[in-house]
Design an enzyme around this catalytic site. Structure first.
Site, PDB file in Angstrom:
ATOM      1  N   TYR A 165     -14.559 -11.802   1.362  1.00 22.86           N
ATOM      2  CA  TYR A 165     -15.217 -10.518   1.063  1.00 22.86           C
ATOM      3  C   TYR A 165     -16.534 -10.728   0.313  1.00 22.86           C
ATOM      4  CZ  TYR A 165     -11.355  -7.431   2.418  1.00 22.86           C
ATOM      5  OH  TYR A 165     -10.413  -6.732   3.121  1.00 22.86           O
ATOM      6  N   ARG A 177       0.822  -1.218   0.000  1.00 23.87           N
ATOM      7  CA  ARG A 177       0.000   0.000   0.000  1.00 23.87           C
ATOM      8  C   ARG A 177       0.853   1.265   0.000  1.00 23.87           C
ATOM      9  NH1 ARG A 177      -5.511  -0.478   1.916  1.00 23.87           N
ATOM     10  NH2 ARG A 177      -6.100  -2.612   1.523  1.00 23.87           N
ATOM     11  N   ARG A 204      -7.900  11.467  -5.594  1.00 24.80           N
ATOM     12  CA  ARG A 204      -9.093  10.791  -5.092  1.00 24.80           C
ATOM     13  C   ARG A 204     -10.275  11.753  -4.896  1.00 24.80           C
ATOM     14  NH1 ARG A 204     -12.551   7.742  -4.034  1.00 24.80           N
ATOM     15  NH2 ARG A 204     -12.627   6.274  -2.296  1.00 24.80           N
ATOM     16  N   ASP A 221      -6.960  -2.966  -6.968  1.00 22.85           N
ATOM     17  CA  ASP A 221      -7.412  -3.543  -5.702  1.00 22.85           C
ATOM     18  C   ASP A 221      -7.673  -5.025  -5.914  1.00 22.85           C
ATOM     19  OD1 ASP A 221      -8.297  -2.485  -2.893  1.00 22.85           O
ATOM     20  OD2 ASP A 221      -9.667  -4.096  -3.429  1.00 22.85           O
ATOM     21  N   ARG A 266      -3.641   6.404   0.779  1.00 17.46           N
ATOM     22  CA  ARG A 266      -4.224   7.594   1.397  1.00 17.46           C
ATOM     23  C   ARG A 266      -3.282   8.402   2.278  1.00 17.46           C
ATOM     24  NH1 ARG A 266      -9.199   4.428   3.762  1.00 17.46           N
ATOM     25  NH2 ARG A 266      -7.559   2.848   3.752  1.00 17.46           N
TER      26      ARG A 266
END
Ligand code: 1CP
Length: 355
Positions: A156, A29, A42, A78, A33
């Site tokens: 998920y 990652r 974003r 992702d 963010r």
């Protein structure tokens, strides 16, 4: 396709067990963010829109490479693009994470899951992003492609989003073992074809993310995770033949199985911070490269403390058959400068150890 010549192959050499003059380092990652330039992009775009737009995915992949002295880039995407390709709707809710409005809850819901996926048609946008990024990287560092491991993706798809314990997904393993196996088989097939296509589009290394290994009992791991991840390594390498690239398996909470995984075709085993480096080495043996494993939250420490924890990690792993990384991904509230301290300390300390 002809791509610019690679100028830094440290991570590929470390993965193959060859000599290195300094330990390669990157961070899971690393594009995300915690970077203001990521948050800026974003603001104007939906998460999956970025994944589906090669120009934007490429721009974000390169953001950490422009800032830090990293030894690998990982394509921005992702793991949940595979459930989307299988026909499920996945939304990314800002501040919360992935959300499936209609998760799979009962076996009849499998009717909503495709049995095969035309990779070029459903996921061609990832291949375009990979190829474009290979060009724009200009050979600076290798480009890593990735996918989620079948159990992690299945969890998920059934749970419908993140969860501390994934009770719905685990209920499936206990009440519908045959349907679980069927679903895992479908996902495995897509993962194999997806990873092969990524290499053919320009990925120079592959990583399979088993973020939810720790939710399983050991026997469930052996039944519902291991056979599928082993099949992925074997089949991807078979399909690529001479073009095969090093493959990494990352698991969170899967230490009990790393000895077996090391024998199933993965070149690199990426471990989380809950195992001592010496113990991990004992479990995988001498012929596999280890990756990891600083506690990501160590990045909250001051510079001196972080550098000392990083040196300690290197001293314990040693500089051979080793790729430095965190034990899991970068978090949104980390300061970018802390990653710089981590990366530069890995380089300076390993150069000292190796000289
Ligand atoms: O820089 C990079 O590493 C490349 C980009 C990348 C990767 C490799 C992203 C971008 N996601 C992933 C893999 C991924 N996605 C994993 C495996 C690694 C891990 O365990 O962290 C997992 C479990 C996901 C699922 C996911 N996607 C979550 C976790 C949800 C949970 O609580 O279970 C979240 C929050 C996302 C969204 C996401 N993916 C990536 C980013 C930058 C973000 C934040 C999205 C935003 O901007 O809102």
């Amino acid at each position: 396709m002809e791509f610019p010549k690679l100028r830094n192959d440290l991570i590929l050499r470390a993965a193959r067990g060859e000599d290195v003059e300094r330990v390669p380092v990157w961070a899971m990652r690393q594009a995300g963010r915690y970077l203001p330039e990521f948050r800026k992009v974003r603001e104007d775009h939906d998460f999956f829109k970025i994944c589906r737009t090669p120009e934007l995915a490429c721009e974000i992949t390169l953001q950490p490479i422009l800032r830090f002295d990293l030894d690998a880039a990982i394509i921005f995407s992702d793991i949940l693009v595979i459930p989307q390709a299988l026909g499920l709707v996945v939304e990314m809710v800002p501040g919360k994470g992935p959300h499936f409005p209609q998760p799979i809850r009962e076996p009849q819901d499998l009717e909503r899951v495709a049995t095969t996926v035309d990779i070029q048609m459903e996921l061609g946008y990832v291949m375009d992003a990979v190829a474009l990024t290979r060009v724009r990287l200009d050979g600076k560092v290798p480009l890593v492609g990735f996918c989620g491991a079948p159990w992690t993706l299945m969890s998920y798809m059934i749970e419908g989003g993140g969860s501390p314990s994934f009770p719905h997904a685990k209920r499936w393993l206990y009440t519908y073992p045959d349907e679980s196996t069927k679903l895992l088989g479908i996902i495995t097939e897509v993962c194999v074809n997806y990873l092969v296509a990524k290499v053919k589009s320009g990925a120079q290394m592959l990583q399979v993310f088993e973020s939810h290994a720790g939710i399983l009992t050991i026997s469930q791991f052996r039944q519902f995770a291991l056979p599928f991840i082993s099949a992925i390594a074997r089949r991807v390498k078979e399909a690529l033949g001479d073009e095969a690239v090093p493959m990494t398996y990352f698991s969170r909470g899967g230490h009990h199985a790393i000895g077996t995984i090391a024998e199933s075709g993965y070149d690199v085993i990426s471990v989380d911070w809950t195992i001592e480096p010496e113990e991990a080495r004992k479990l995988v043996g001498p012929n596999v490269t280890l990756q990891g494993n600083l506690d990501p939250c160590a990045l909250f420490s001051g510079e001196e403390k972080l550098a000392s924890l990083t040196r300690d990690m290197l001293d314990k792993f040693g500089c051979k058959r080793y790729i430095a990384n965190l034990g899991h991904g970068m978090m949104p509230d980390f300061k970018p400068e802390s990653l710089e301290v981590f990366v530069n300390t890995v380089h300076s300390h390993s150069e000292k150890l190796l000289s």
